[in-house]
Design an enzyme around this catalytic site. Structure first.
Site, PDB file in Angstrom:
ATOM      1  N   LYS A 127      16.898  21.591 -12.222  1.00 40.76           N
ATOM      2  CA  LYS A 127      16.175  20.334 -12.430  1.00 40.76           C
ATOM      3  C   LYS A 127      17.033  19.250 -13.067  1.00 40.76           C
ATOM      4  CE  LYS A 127      12.479  19.381 -11.769  1.00 40.76           C
ATOM      5  NZ  LYS A 127      11.304  19.560 -12.605  1.00 40.76           N
ATOM      6  N   SER A 164      15.703  20.934 -17.342  1.00 43.36           N
ATOM      7  CA  SER A 164      14.496  21.720 -17.607  1.00 43.36           C
ATOM      8  C   SER A 164      14.884  22.931 -18.424  1.00 43.36           C
ATOM      9  CB  SER A 164      13.888  22.154 -16.276  1.00 43.36           C
ATOM     10  OG  SER A 164      13.100  23.310 -16.446  1.00 43.36           O
ATOM     11  N   HIS A 200       0.837  -1.216   0.000  1.00 40.80           N
ATOM     12  CA  HIS A 200       0.000   0.000   0.000  1.00 40.80           C
ATOM     13  C   HIS A 200       0.873   1.268   0.000  1.00 40.80           C
ATOM     14  CE1 HIS A 200      -3.291  -2.742   1.178  1.00 40.80           C
ATOM     15  NE2 HIS A 200      -2.372  -3.281   1.972  1.00 40.80           N
ATOM     16  N   GLU A 244      10.159   7.867 -16.680  1.00 38.31           N
ATOM     17  CA  GLU A 244       8.797   8.305 -17.006  1.00 38.31           C
ATOM     18  C   GLU A 244       8.356   7.737 -18.350  1.00 38.31           C
ATOM     19  OE1 GLU A 244       8.231  12.676 -16.033  1.00 38.31           O
ATOM     20  OE2 GLU A 244      10.328  12.365 -15.550  1.00 38.31           O
TER      21      GLU A 244
END
Ligand code: ARG
Length: 460
Positions: free
Chosen positions: A282, A276, A155, A289
């Protein structure tokens, strides 16, 4: 003029041409189509429809045409509808009437099914090799951080400590099931449809076994209608690749979490991250992803094909041409993800101190106290209740679980369980997350890899 224009008085409307041509995407099948054609030519030779000399000349020209494709020198002409007609047109251009004999006793319907089976068989081989490479990278990362551990979650709540190698091996086992499934799918690719003709075979004395043997197929079709309309092997491959993609996406999501500042369990090497355009600080985990994101497309390709196949009457229908783009796309995308993820894991830094700090969370020792009570004869449900009360006390008072245990004399004998690493070491049952069980698991994993490699290498 198309190869089938004989019975038509006017040429095809350009809108239908644009709708129906498939050369723009199926030209990548040229190698496998030529393989199939050469085997068909040998079948014609065996049936004495072609002389030995004619067959050898045709095969030589097919090799030349393949070399044209390899060099990027093959020129498509306007009437080349698909890869099959393009190659036949070119052979006839070079050889005249002899080239025009190549399609004897064959239809594009059995031809395209043969070509696609050959292509899929090889493509699965490449995917299998890439999965093994990823498994290897996961195992190597575990080996390089042999003693590292992290919290195991259910969980997404901390549950029990697990060795990093145990965690990574969980992914490896899922990937090995993908290998097994793809091996099965490849076995079912291995049936030759060549000789089924358009749908009902031929009156010519052609033996389907001749080309099947040359092409290394394990068997030949038993039913000509099934042979030209069966795309189960494509659907199965797309399913196996989609499920593989789902596994890769779970790994991607995990890397996104691990590399976030919130978890900080791992850092991806610079070459597997992006920056970025606006925020100079970043460092984004795009590889992870995209591994996560591509799964949607892989599932979509499977769904699209199944819907195309649903309700199709026997036998060949042009709808079946819609099998190719999803197949090509899924194979290409999954290969991209597999190879990029393999590189990313190979260059990943795991931060054992942060991860272990999470796993050393004292609350995770609750089950060890309960299990030691069980060893003393307390029924498990009662032990669970007792320790639950200690946990509730610690939550209410803000004390650590260890302090609560020490405060209660009747439990203070369990305080040693809180020593760092103890809980992990105690996870020693077969297949468990601790170091004692790991060696046995590693032996089984290595053996499974060896068995699958041997099995699959013996097959094509
Ligand atoms: N390009 C077609 C396909 O991929 C080849 C078969 C065409 N057959 C036909 N009867 N029109 O399915």
């Amino acid at each position: 003029m198309t190869l089938w224009s004989g019975r038509f008085s006017s040429s095809m409307d350009t809108t239908l041409w644009d709708l129906s041509e498939s050369y723009s995407f199926d030209h990548i099948l040229y190698h496998h189509d030529i393989m199939g054609s050469k085997a068909h030519v040998r079948g014609l030779e065996h049936a004495r429809i072609l002389t030995n000399e004619e067959a050898s000349t045709l095969c030589g020209v097919l090799d030349d045409i393949e070399a044209e494709f390899d060099r990027g020198a093959f020129v498509r002409v306007g009437s080349d509808e698909d890869i099959h007609t393009a190659i036949e047109r070119r052979a006839t251009e070079i050889l005249g009437p002899l080239g025009a004999k190549i399609h004897t006793g064959r239809s594009r319907n059995d031809q395209v099914a043969t070509t696609l089976r050959l292509f899929t068989r090889d493509a699965i081989g490449e995917v299998l090799r890439s999965i093994f490479a990823l498994v290897d990278a996961l195992v190597a990362l575990g080996d390089a951080n042999e003693l590292a551990y992290l919290p195991g979650y259910t969980h997404l709540q901390r549950a029990q400590p697990v060795l990093l190698s145990h965690h990574l091996n969980a992914h490896a086992w899922a990937l090995l099931r993908d290998v097994d499934r793809l091996g099965d799918a490849r076995r079912r690719c291995n049936v030759s449809p060549l000789g089924a003709g358009a749908l009902a075979g031929t009156s010519l004395d052609l033996d389907p076994q001749i080309p099947a043997t040359i092409l290394g197929f394990e068997s030949t079709f038993a039913n000509s209608l099934d042979a030209v309309s069966d795309r189960d092997f494509v659907a199965e491959t797309l399913f196996d690749v989609a499920l593989l993609g789902v596994h890769l996406s779970r790994m991607g999501e995990e890397l996104v979490l691990w590399t976030s500042s919130e978890f900080a369990f791992a850092t991806l090497a610079d070459q597997f991250t992006t920056g970025s355009s606006m925020l100079p600080q970043k460092k984004n985990s795009d590889v992870a992803e995209l591994a996560r994101g591509k799964a949607g497309r892989l599932v979509g390709n499977l769904t699209g094909l199944l819907v195309t196949l649903k309700g199709l009457p026997l036998s060949y229908n042009r709808d079946l041409q819609e099998d190719k783009e999803p197949l090509f796309d899924s194979l290409r995308q999954v290969m991209l993800v597999l190879t990029a993820l393999t590189g990313a894991y190979r260059a990943l830094s795991f931060h054992s101190s942060t991860a272990q700090a999470g796993a050393d969370d004292q609350a995770l020792v609750a089950i060890d106290i309960a299990e030691d009570l069980v060893k003393e004869g307390v029924p498990f449900r009662q032990a669970h209740e007792e320790v639950g009360k200690l946990v509730a006390e610690s939550v209410a008072s803000g004390e650590t679980l260890r302090d609560v245990v020490l405060r209660h004399q009747e439990y203070s004998r369990f305080s040693g369980l809180f020593d760092v690493g103890t809980s992990l070491r105690r996870r020693s049952s077969p297949g468990a997350s601790g170091p004692l069980a790991r060696d046995e698991q590693r032996r089984r994993l290595d053996e499974r890899v060896r068995t699958l490699k041997n099995l699959l290498e013996g097959e094509t």
